[in-house]
Motif scaffolding. Structure first.
Motif, PDB file in Angstrom:
ATOM      1  N   ASN A   1      -2.098   5.345   9.779  1.00  0.00           N
ATOM      2  CA  ASN A   1      -3.492   5.090  10.158  1.00  0.00           C
ATOM      3  C   ASN A   1      -4.163   4.153   9.158  1.00  0.00           C
ATOM      4  O   ASN A   1      -4.870   3.230   9.541  1.00  0.00           O
ATOM      5  N   ARG A   2      -3.938   4.378   7.888  1.00  0.00           N
ATOM      6  CA  ARG A   2      -4.511   3.492   6.859  1.00  0.00           C
ATOM      7  C   ARG A   2      -3.902   2.101   6.971  1.00  0.00           C
ATOM      8  O   ARG A   2      -4.602   1.097   6.815  1.00  0.00           O
ATOM      9  N   LEU A   3      -2.613   2.024   7.256  1.00  0.00           N
ATOM     10  CA  LEU A   3      -1.963   0.719   7.418  1.00  0.00           C
ATOM     11  C   LEU A   3      -2.604  -0.052   8.564  1.00  0.00           C
ATOM     12  O   LEU A   3      -2.868  -1.246   8.445  1.00  0.00           O
ATOM     13  N   HIS A   4      -2.854   0.648   9.666  1.00  0.00           N
ATOM     14  CA  HIS A   4      -3.466  -0.007  10.829  1.00  0.00           C
ATOM     15  C   HIS A   4      -4.858  -0.533  10.481  1.00  0.00           C
ATOM     16  O   HIS A   4      -5.217  -1.654  10.850  1.00  0.00           O
ATOM     17  N   GLN A   5      -5.632   0.269   9.767  1.00  0.00           N
ATOM     18  CA  GLN A   5      -6.978  -0.159   9.375  1.00  0.00           C
ATOM     19  C   GLN A   5      -6.910  -1.405   8.483  1.00  0.00           C
ATOM     20  O   GLN A   5      -7.718  -2.330   8.625  1.00  0.00           O
ATOM     21  N   GLN A   6      -5.959  -1.429   7.579  1.00  0.00           N
ATOM     22  CA  GLN A   6      -5.795  -2.581   6.688  1.00  0.00           C
ATOM     23  C   GLN A   6      -5.324  -3.809   7.459  1.00  0.00           C
ATOM     24  O   GLN A   6      -5.790  -4.918   7.211  1.00  0.00           O
TER      25      GLN A   6
ATOM     26  N   ALA B   1       1.132   3.373   2.339  1.00  0.00           N
ATOM     27  CA  ALA B   1       0.174   4.361   2.844  1.00  0.00           C
ATOM     28  C   ALA B   1       0.640   4.918   4.185  1.00  0.00           C
ATOM     29  O   ALA B   1       1.632   4.487   4.748  1.00  0.00           O
ATOM     30  N   LYS B   2      -0.154   5.852   4.697  1.00  0.00           N
ATOM     31  CA  LYS B   2       0.145   6.446   6.002  1.00  0.00           C
ATOM     32  C   LYS B   2      -0.213   5.457   7.110  1.00  0.00           C
ATOM     33  O   LYS B   2      -1.074   4.582   6.924  1.00  0.00           O
TER      34      LYS B   2
ATOM     35  N   LEU C   1       0.782  -1.239   0.000  1.00  0.00           N
ATOM     36  CA  LEU C   1       0.000   0.000   0.000  1.00  0.00           C
ATOM     37  C   LEU C   1       0.811   1.285   0.000  1.00  0.00           C
ATOM     38  O   LEU C   1       0.356   2.290  -0.515  1.00  0.00           O
TER      39      LEU C   1
ATOM     40  N   ARG D   1      -7.816  -6.184   9.102  1.00  0.00           N
ATOM     41  CA  ARG D   1      -8.522  -7.148   8.246  1.00  0.00           C
ATOM     42  C   ARG D   1      -7.878  -8.537   8.323  1.00  0.00           C
ATOM     43  O   ARG D   1      -8.549  -9.533   8.094  1.00  0.00           O
TER      44      ARG D   1
END
Length: 133
Positions: A40-45, A37-38, A35, A48
């Motif tokens: 926060n986005r990494l944590h959200q992913q 990504a930043k 990704l 999963r």
């Protein structure tokens, strides 16, 4: 006593504790490289892949595919049946126990230095999650 017997005799929740860290590190590397990504986005992913609900679904899927060896099935069973004194967060006890079973086999393979089998399982977990999406 050889190393295999020592690892097999460990408390299954200790194996799950190790497996949780192994899976978390693998997933973090996977999503960071995928990704870019930043945080926060990494944590959200990452959630999963590493949530108890996701791990329980993955365990069911891999069991349906007869993925595990007999020895690994025994470790999964021990991890699933272990009496935990911590309460499952955001999930029911059965789901939490299944996730502990999956984590236990990860911890077992890691501590046994069965790197090829561990890598195959980690890749199967990621593939299973991504298939469900």
């Amino acid at each position: 006593m050889d190393n295999t017997n020592q690892v097999k005799l460990l408390n299954p929740l200790s194996l799950a504790y190790m497996g949780d860290a192994v899976l978390d590190q693998f997933v973090r590397k996977h999503i960071i490289l995928k990704l870019r990504a930043k945080p926060n986005r990494l944590h959200q992913q990452a959630k999963r892949y590493v949530s108890a609900k996701s791990q329980a679904a993955t365990l069911d899927q891999l069991n349906d595919e007869d993925w595990f060896t007999e020895e690994e099935q025994e470790i999964v069973r021990r991890g699933r049946n272990a009496k935990s004194h911590t309460k499952a967060k955001n999930t029911d006890v059965q789901t939490y126990r299944k996730s502990s079973g999956l984590e236990a086999v990860l911890g077992f393979l890691y501590l046994e230095n069965r790197e090829d089998r561990l890598q195959a399982l980690l890749e199967a977990i990621v593939a299973a999650v991504e298939e469900r999406e």
